[in-house]
Motif scaffolding. Structure first.
Motif, PDB file in Angstrom:
ATOM      1  N   GLY A 143       0.806  -1.201   0.000  1.00 19.37           N
ATOM      2  CA  GLY A 143       0.000   0.000   0.000  1.00 19.37           C
ATOM      3  C   GLY A 143       0.843   1.256   0.000  1.00 19.37           C
ATOM      4  N   ARG A 155       3.524  -0.234   4.079  1.00 22.63           N
ATOM      5  CA  ARG A 155       2.319  -0.963   4.470  1.00 22.63           C
ATOM      6  C   ARG A 155       2.046  -2.145   3.546  1.00 22.63           C
ATOM      7  NH1 ARG A 155      -2.247   3.620   5.786  1.00 22.63           N
ATOM      8  NH2 ARG A 155      -1.447   4.654   3.930  1.00 22.63           N
ATOM      9  N   GLU A 157      -1.026  -4.437   2.493  1.00 21.90           N
ATOM     10  CA  GLU A 157      -2.481  -4.566   2.499  1.00 21.90           C
ATOM     11  C   GLU A 157      -2.808  -6.039   2.252  1.00 21.90           C
ATOM     12  OE1 GLU A 157      -4.287  -2.159   3.367  1.00 21.90           O
ATOM     13  OE2 GLU A 157      -3.083  -0.366   2.994  1.00 21.90           O
ATOM     14  N   ARG A 170      -9.894  -8.076   5.675  1.00 28.65           N
ATOM     15  CA  ARG A 170      -8.971  -7.037   5.234  1.00 28.65           C
ATOM     16  C   ARG A 170      -8.205  -6.480   6.430  1.00 28.65           C
ATOM     17  NH1 ARG A 170      -9.587  -5.091   0.053  1.00 28.65           N
ATOM     18  NH2 ARG A 170     -11.372  -5.968  -1.080  1.00 28.65           N
ATOM     19  N   THR A 172      -4.215  -4.396   7.583  1.00 28.49           N
ATOM     20  CA  THR A 172      -3.039  -3.652   7.123  1.00 28.49           C
ATOM     21  C   THR A 172      -1.909  -3.816   8.126  1.00 28.49           C
ATOM     22  OG1 THR A 172      -4.458  -2.001   6.040  1.00 28.49           O
ATOM     23  CG2 THR A 172      -2.167  -1.399   6.422  1.00 28.49           C
TER      24      THR A 172
END
Length: 246
Positions: A143, A155, A157, A170, A172
């Motif tokens: 990300g 990051r 994801e 989902r 992170t």
């Protein structure tokens, strides 16, 4: 899969080959925080021994919920066992019990099997990350970077497959310049679909060649993706880390 960044993160936490060779991680865990105080009656998670299976979704918390018993999360199931391994109570589909009309009680209080499921799958996730992200069906992409004070964190994801016991599909993961895990965002769905949390990680230590955060704390996320300074939803302190295999 974001092989580049994920590969760096795996290397920073001991390397993929060491993770593949590891069989179990053991630790002493002291925990607290608002969720532990309000959803779990008594002081069940104040101080316990944790054993996590690295290759399969299994975790054992001993003693739990009282001396002479242990809580077990085992491939989606939850049970309470006696010292000799005899099953004292079990729930085949504990996650489903948190949702729908039957789950209304769990908005206020969890029983021992609810608690064993939540703590078991959560600790299995935490203690096997980042190796967890290499499991079949897990989708990983890089990300946008995140500014944390003077630092820039990268990051990952992640989308987890249906059927894998985790907080939410989902999530992170934030890593610093060394590739070490510093923050982990998710929605703790069994707590509530509103329970968006930032899980901070610090004081990393090595055991058996693998690297683990030994201090963790979870805070709510406010607008702008910043975590609130309080309340602390869950706090974890790990010590006496040991790795079998590897």
């Amino acid at each position: 899969m974001s092989a580049g960044l994920l590969g760096e993160v795996l290397e920073a936490h001991g390397g993929l080959e060491r993770w593949r060779a590891a069989r179990a991680v053991r630790a002493r865990v002291r925990s607290g925080g608002f969720l532990i105080r309000t959803r779990t009656p008594g002081n069940r998670f104040a101080d316990y021994r944790l054993t996590v299976d690295v290759q399969e979704p299994r975790a054992v918390m001993d003693p739990f919920p009282r001396i002479g018993q242990r809580g077990v999360f085992d491939r989606g199931e939850a049970r309470i066992e006696g010292e000799g391994g005899e099953v004292l109570a079990s729930r085949a589909d504990p996650r489903a019990a948190f949702f729908g009309r039957a789950g209304l009680r769990r908005n206020l209080r969890w029983d021992a099997l609810d608690s064993a499921y939540f703590a078991g799958y959560a600790m299995w996730n935490y203690m096997t990350t980042p190796y967890l992200l290499t499991r079949p069906g897990v989708e990983v992409s890089e990300g946008e970077p995140w500014r944390q004070g003077e630092q820039e964190w990268r990051r990952l994801e992640v989308i987890f497959p249906e059927g894998l016991d985790t907080h939410s599909r989902r999530q992170t993961f934030y890593v610093d310049a060394r590739g070490v895990l510093r923050r982990h965002d998710y929605v703790a769905e069994v707590v509530g679909r509103w329970a968006r949390a930032a899980h901070h990680c610090a004081d990393h230590a090595q055991a058996g060649g693998l690297v683990f955060p030994t201090r963790r704390w979870v805070r709510p996320i406010r607008p702008g993706n910043r975590s609130l300074p309080f309340p602390t939803i869950v706090s974890l302190e790990l010590s006496e880390l040991q790795v079998e295999g590897g």
